[in-house]
Enzyme design. Sequence first.
Site, PDB file in Angstrom:
ATOM      1  N   HIS A  99       7.295  -7.140  -2.644  1.00 31.29           N
ATOM      2  CA  HIS A  99       7.159  -6.452  -1.353  1.00 31.29           C
ATOM      3  C   HIS A  99       8.216  -6.950  -0.368  1.00 31.29           C
ATOM      4  CE1 HIS A  99       3.535  -4.367  -2.387  1.00 31.29           C
ATOM      5  NE2 HIS A  99       2.718  -5.380  -2.286  1.00 31.29           N
ATOM      6  N   THR A 148       0.879  -0.076  -7.549  1.00 31.88           N
ATOM      7  CA  THR A 148       0.109  -0.021  -8.793  1.00 31.88           C
ATOM      8  C   THR A 148       0.364   1.291  -9.527  1.00 31.88           C
ATOM      9  OG1 THR A 148      -1.598  -1.439  -7.842  1.00 31.88           O
ATOM     10  CG2 THR A 148      -2.229  -0.139  -9.769  1.00 31.88           C
ATOM     11  N   SER A 157      -4.441   2.598   4.686  1.00 36.23           N
ATOM     12  CA  SER A 157      -4.683   1.983   3.381  1.00 36.23           C
ATOM     13  C   SER A 157      -4.609   0.454   3.466  1.00 36.23           C
ATOM     14  CB  SER A 157      -3.671   2.502   2.368  1.00 36.23           C
ATOM     15  OG  SER A 157      -3.953   2.021   1.082  1.00 36.23           O
ATOM     16  N   LYS A 212       0.805  -1.218   0.000  1.00 30.32           N
ATOM     17  CA  LYS A 212       0.000   0.000   0.000  1.00 30.32           C
ATOM     18  C   LYS A 212       0.844   1.278   0.000  1.00 30.32           C
ATOM     19  CE  LYS A 212      -3.501  -0.595  -0.491  1.00 30.32           C
ATOM     20  NZ  LYS A 212      -4.070  -0.942  -1.824  1.00 30.32           N
TER      21      LYS A 212
END
Length: 304
Positions: free
Chosen positions: A117, A60, A147, A56
């Site tokens: 990640h 993206t 988030s 988060k």
Amino acid sequence: MAKVEKNFSTMERSSTLFNILEVDGIPLPVLSKEMWNKISNFQARPDDLFLVTYPKSGTTWMQEILDMIKNDGDVEKCKRVNTLERYPFLEVKFPHKEKPDLEIALEMSSPRLIKTHLPSHLIPPSIWKENCKIIYVARNAKDCLVSFYHFHRMASLLPDPQNFEEFYEKFMSGKVLFGSWFDHVKGWWAAKDTHQILYLFYEDIKKDPKREIEKILKFLEKDISEEILNKIIYHTSFDVMKQNPMTNYTTLPTSIMDHSISPFMRKGMPGDWKNYFTVAQNEEFDKDYQKKMTGSTLTFRTEI
């Protein structure tokens, strides 16, 4: 050698069994020790580009920026498939895909863009050995926490966060997927001194996308026209991406992400944490933050 513990945390959720594997105490969405061995032994190529983030933190968003750069601002090319299908996530096996993203990465032609990640100490050694370029995006911890909480609410593959208070405690103690935010951002910050790493901040990209994208272009040794640069800035803005089904995850089955609970792209504006943190939580967070970030030169903005 990383210490691998077969610690299957199972949680029933929408008839889905969620499993994690702990590696050096870091909870990872890796289904088996065998899968972790394959990830750890992943063979990088010198021209690979790795996008690294804590969950988060703008994964993206940055992928879309990099895809637009790669395709010289061609919007239609960037809409060829949804964001999850375009570039593989090194350590993830998605239920709607026939095989793990790792295998997809192995079959890709060069140059590859691969996401992860993973904290710096768990990254496959071949990435360091091949001196691959890495772009790391860091986001302030408070907004990241909020988030991540909402993502847990809407993503059926993740454990139910129960409530904000409970998730807040787990985040603070590093008992969430990919471990401690503090260790993650500090580990990659230290790694940038000895490796080809461009370390960017979510808040900086939000405040001045042109300046930050120009940093990326320089890092990638790529030239584009002012017209294409402006096109990339526009098409990777939050409002445009939120309406783009190829980036907002609405093409995925609701059994994987339920946007009626919370949209994948919610607000994207630094400072939203103020709508969730109590005064007591904020004071506790700031105190803990000071302690955990002592000695680090890293600085974050919690609003812009």
